[in-house]
Design an enzyme around this catalytic site. Structure first.
Site, short mmCIF file in Angstrom:
data_model
loop_
_atom_site.label_atom_id
_atom_site.label_comp_id
_atom_site.label_asym_id
_atom_site.label_seq_id
_atom_site.Cartn_x
_atom_site.Cartn_y
_atom_site.Cartn_z
N HIS A 1 43.55 43.96 41.46
CA HIS A 1 44.90 43.77 40.91
C HIS A 1 45.84 44.85 41.44
O HIS A 1 46.99 44.57 41.79
CB HIS A 1 44.88 43.87 39.38
CG HIS A 1 44.08 42.82 38.67
ND1 HIS A 1 43.13 43.12 37.73
CD2 HIS A 1 44.10 41.47 38.77
CE1 HIS A 1 42.61 42.01 37.25
NE2 HIS A 1 43.16 40.99 37.87
N LYS B 1 41.70 32.77 24.40
CA LYS B 1 40.66 33.53 25.08
C LYS B 1 40.19 34.63 24.16
O LYS B 1 40.85 34.98 23.18
CB LYS B 1 41.24 34.15 26.36
CG LYS B 1 41.29 33.18 27.54
CD LYS B 1 41.58 33.94 28.81
CE LYS B 1 41.65 33.02 30.00
NZ LYS B 1 42.01 33.73 31.25
N ARG C 1 41.73 35.67 46.43
CA ARG C 1 40.58 36.44 46.91
C ARG C 1 39.81 35.63 47.93
O ARG C 1 39.87 35.86 49.11
CB ARG C 1 39.68 36.82 45.72
CG ARG C 1 40.30 37.86 44.81
CD ARG C 1 39.57 38.00 43.53
NE ARG C 1 39.58 36.73 42.79
CZ ARG C 1 39.08 36.55 41.59
NH1 ARG C 1 38.47 37.53 40.98
NH2 ARG C 1 39.15 35.39 40.99
N SER D 1 37.62 40.73 36.96
CA SER D 1 37.52 41.41 35.66
C SER D 1 36.24 40.97 34.95
O SER D 1 35.59 41.77 34.27
CB SER D 1 38.73 41.05 34.78
OG SER D 1 39.91 41.51 35.37
O1 PNS Z 1 44.37 36.47 35.33
P1 PNS Z 1 44.32 34.98 35.05
O2 PNS Z 1 43.64 34.73 33.72
O3 PNS Z 1 43.71 34.21 36.17
O4 PNS Z 1 45.86 34.51 34.91
C1 PNS Z 1 46.19 33.15 34.62
C2 PNS Z 1 47.68 33.01 34.26
C3 PNS Z 1 48.08 34.03 33.20
C4 PNS Z 1 48.52 33.24 35.49
C5 PNS Z 1 47.92 31.55 33.77
O5 PNS Z 1 46.90 31.22 32.88
C6 PNS Z 1 49.26 31.38 33.07
O6 PNS Z 1 50.30 31.52 33.68
N1 PNS Z 1 49.21 31.09 31.76
C7 PNS Z 1 50.39 30.92 30.95
C8 PNS Z 1 50.46 29.50 30.40
C9 PNS Z 1 51.08 28.57 31.43
O7 PNS Z 1 52.19 28.76 31.88
N2 PNS Z 1 50.32 27.51 31.79
C10 PNS Z 1 50.79 26.52 32.73
C11 PNS Z 1 50.27 26.74 34.13
S1 PNS Z 1 48.95 25.63 34.42
#
Ligand code: PNS
Length: 161
Positions: A17, A41, A90, A129
């Site tokens: 990150h 989560k 990645r 993570s």
């Molecule tokens: O680090 P991560 O868990 O891979 O991040 C995922 C993230 C936070 C980018 C994604 O889950 C997100 O933007 N969630 C917010 C809810 C949202 O907007 N969902 C619609 C997109 S499918």
């Protein structure tokens, strides 16, 4: 002014990150690292703890700020009037998931939120993570994955400090 959001769970922040944060901060005038407050989560660290960790890890980067958000990314980005989301890629396995999120965000925002992908530097390409937490839970060595102060906090959560 070119502004971007780098959203994620950051549970905990890893060198992968931080690699993306450093590189995005050198491309954009202002980068907001945004921790998702996802109640479904079951994170190891609270949102407040994750924000604090990120603040500490990015304290030398003047154009980086750290926040948290709940709900949809597109709504948060609209409130902040930011039109770019940064995500790290990645390995090829990330691609399908990331493409789905990026396309959904573009559709739901009527084209207002674009996603820019940075390819994670090779040495961090297999870092996550989740693996950091799994390794730490068995008292394994995570010194190559996260900064020392983060490692201490992770081990503390597993009762090893
Ligand atoms: O680090 P991560 O868990 O891979 O991040 C995922 C993230 C936070 C980018 C994604 O889950 C997100 O933007 N969630 C917010 C809810 C949202 O907007 N969902 C619609 C997109 S499918």
């Amino acid at each position: 002014m070119k502004r971007a959001i780098y959203p994620g769970s950051f549970d905990p922040v890893t060198y992968g990150h931080l690699d993306i944060i450093h590189r995005a901060a050198s491309i954009f005038d202002e980068l907001t690292v945004s921790v998702l407050n996802n109640k479904e989560k079951c994170p190891l660290f609270s949102v407040e703890e994750r924000v604090k960790m990120l603040e500490e890890a990015t304290k030398d980067l003047a154009n980086v700020k750290v926040e948290s958000f709940s709900g949809l990314l597109i709504d948060y980005a609209k409130r902040k009037q930011i039109r770019v989301s940064v995500r790290g890629l990645r390995a090829i396995t990330d691609f399908e998931y990331e493409l789905q999120i990026a396309q959904t965000n573009k559709l739901l925002s009527s084209g207002q939120l674009d996603t820019i992908f940075l390819t994670t530097s090779l040495e961090y390409a297999y870092l996550s993570s989740s693996s950091v937490k799994e390794i730490a839970s068995f008292r394994g060595d995570i010194s190559k994955c996260v900064p020392p102060f983060v490692a201490r906090l992770v081990y503390e959560k597993y009762g090893y400090v």
